[in-house]
Design an enzyme around this catalytic site. Structure first.
Site, PDB file in Angstrom:
ATOM      1  N   ASP A  97      -3.124   2.355  -6.024  1.00  0.00           N
ATOM      2  CA  ASP A  97      -1.990   2.418  -5.098  1.00  0.00           C
ATOM      3  C   ASP A  97      -1.900   1.207  -4.165  1.00  0.00           C
ATOM      4  O   ASP A  97      -1.202   1.272  -3.154  1.00  0.00           O
ATOM      5  CB  ASP A  97      -2.072   3.703  -4.266  1.00  0.00           C
ATOM      6  CG  ASP A  97      -3.337   3.785  -3.424  1.00  0.00           C
ATOM      7  OD1 ASP A  97      -4.292   3.027  -3.712  1.00  0.00           O
ATOM      8  OD2 ASP A  97      -3.385   4.599  -2.484  1.00  0.00           O
ATOM      9  N   GLU A  98      -2.577   0.121  -4.510  1.00  0.00           N
ATOM     10  CA  GLU A  98      -2.542  -1.074  -3.671  1.00  0.00           C
ATOM     11  C   GLU A  98      -2.468  -2.325  -4.531  1.00  0.00           C
ATOM     12  O   GLU A  98      -3.027  -2.371  -5.625  1.00  0.00           O
ATOM     13  CB  GLU A  98      -3.805  -1.193  -2.815  1.00  0.00           C
ATOM     14  CG  GLU A  98      -4.067  -0.081  -1.840  1.00  0.00           C
ATOM     15  CD  GLU A  98      -5.406  -0.284  -1.155  1.00  0.00           C
ATOM     16  OE1 GLU A  98      -5.483  -1.134  -0.244  1.00  0.00           O
ATOM     17  OE2 GLU A  98      -6.369   0.385  -1.548  1.00  0.00           O
ATOM     18  N   ASP A 115       0.852  -1.190   0.000  1.00  0.00           N
ATOM     19  CA  ASP A 115       0.000   0.000   0.000  1.00  0.00           C
ATOM     20  C   ASP A 115       0.890   1.243   0.000  1.00  0.00           C
ATOM     21  O   ASP A 115       1.709   1.429   0.904  1.00  0.00           O
ATOM     22  CB  ASP A 115      -0.887  -0.018   1.250  1.00  0.00           C
ATOM     23  CG  ASP A 115      -1.920   1.094   1.256  1.00  0.00           C
ATOM     24  OD1 ASP A 115      -2.069   1.780   0.233  1.00  0.00           O
ATOM     25  OD2 ASP A 115      -2.578   1.279   2.296  1.00  0.00           O
TER      26      ASP A 115
END
Length: 414
Positions: free
Chosen positions: A111-112, A9
């Site tokens: 973003d993960e 993350d």
């Protein structure tokens, strides 16, 4: 063999990526070290906090609140506009690095990502060693930091990555759940939103541990089938796949909040064409086509509506996307004035065929496809403004200026 999952993350992704870009452009100030936020143009009614720095969080600045409210809490707040093209570049760079460690990378959002690291110990060492190596490589090569959660399932890996930030690696094995996860507020549990928190709190359930130790039947009675999932989550069991969200990665969409409310669909024609042009360019750049077109409208009472249509054959043509989107927009135009218009292309794939019939003007379609490819090539070489459709060269009364700045989220390859 016990499963090993990592959840990677990015720490304050949009803020970190914006800070990194400004540093590379020569700005001395690192936005990550001061109270700062990524937000839209307040004059164009995009004044919402999209991301915040750690120092801004200490002032109580929250994601999703207005910039006006954020500045009341923190008058010295530094605000920078979003750059979605740059965010996509950083996201792709991150996924490329993660792919060096396992072929099983499940991107959960921009973003993960989840990594199935089962059986990779012989290559990269024990899980903690591998996670630290990934974290350090991302920081060294890309310039931003990530948190990594290590666990035997995706749920616990995601929960672990939310522990102390930034730039940390955390484990969450079943034996660690009572000590590490149960003391957390029940709202920290994946899948528990604000309304669920209120329901649970009214029942005296304040922590994840309270939920885990509650009668399973009581939670099911409270939430229905979803209650069983939440009870299992609280006990560290992945009852349902956590990564359902990854299907969103197959959707290409854009939306824009308009500088003024519109009362008729024809007033939004130029806006819709610009959005479809952006979506079409991104599809073509990635070599993909879409089978479903969805249009979304938000009126001035913030009521949201959407209509979609499945196409007889997949497309990435700007004209075809626009024709369908315009028809949908006319069909669903609400009685109240509209403040936001959006379009998305969904159910994407790499199919390039098209099923022709007696009523299909194949020559026109071939010409349009050639025109799209030529325009894309010119934009890649000379910049996004090198080719502009005549319809968009109209007075500002028809074309919102916000489009040219904030909403051309084309993933063109430099």
């Amino acid at each position: 063999m016990e499963k090993v999952w990592f959840h990677v993350d990015v720490n304050s992704a949009f803020l970190s990526w914006s800070a990194l870009k400004l540093l590379r452009e020569g700005q001395a100030l690192d936005l990550r070290t001061v109270p700062s936020a990524v937000g839209g143009d307040e004059e164009k009614r995009h004044g919402v906090v999209l991301a915040k720095s750690g120092p801004a969080k200490k002032f109580g600045v929250r994601t999703g609140e207005s910039l006006f409210s954020a500045r009341l809490k923190c008058p010295q707040l530094v605000v920078t506009p979003p750059d979605f093209d740059w965010y996509v570049q950083n996201s792709k760079a991150l996924i490329a690095i993660l792919g060096d460690y396992t072929p099983d990378v499940e991107q959960y959002s921009i973003d993960e990502a989840f990594l199935d690291m089962t059986g990779t110990e012989a290559l990269f060492g024990p899980p903690l060693e591998a996670a630290r190596a990934i974290r350090e490589r991302v920081r060294r090569e890309l310039g931003f930091t990530v948190n990594i959660g290590v666990a035997p399932n995706r749920l616990l890996a995601k929960m672990a990555s939310d522990f102390e930030k930034p730039d940390k690696v955390h484990t969450l094995y079943p034996a660690e759940v009572p000590a590490k996860m149960w003391p957390l507020p029940v709202g920290a549990l994946f899948g528990v939103g604000p309304s669920a928190v209120k329901k649970l709190n009214r029942c005296g359930i304040l922590t994840i541990g309270d939920l885990a130790q509650s009668e399973r039947r009581a939670i099911v009675d409270l939430f229905g089938v979803r209650g069983d999932t939440l009870w299992n989550y609280a006990n560290g069991r992945e009852a349902d796949p956590v990564t359902k969200q990854h299907t969103r990665d197959n959707t290409y969409g854009n939306s824009v909040t308009l500088p003024r409310d519109l009362t008729r669909p024809e007033q939004a024609d130029a806006t819709m064409l610009a959005l479809c042009d952006s979506v079409g360019r991104r599809l073509r750049a990635d070599g993909r086509t879409a089978r479903v077109v969805t249009v979304q409208l938000v009126d001035n009472a913030f009521r949201r509506s959407s209509h979609q249509r499945t196409l007889p054959d997949p497309t990435n043509s700007t004209d075809r996307l626009y024709q369908v989107a315009r028809e949908l927009m006319e069909q669903m135009w609400p009685q109240r004035p509209v403040r936001l218009v959006g379009v998305s292309a969904e159910k994407t794939g790499t199919d390039q065929f098209e099923q022709l019939d007696l009523f299909t003007d194949s020559t026109r379609r071939q010409k349009q496809e050639k025109l799209d490819r030529t325009a894309d090539a010119l934009r890649r070489r000379f910049g996004g403004a090198a080719v502009t459709r005549a319809t968009l060269l109209t007075p500002d009364s028809r074309k919102p200026s916000a489009l040219s700045a904030a909403k051309q989220r084309d993933k063109e390859k430099e």
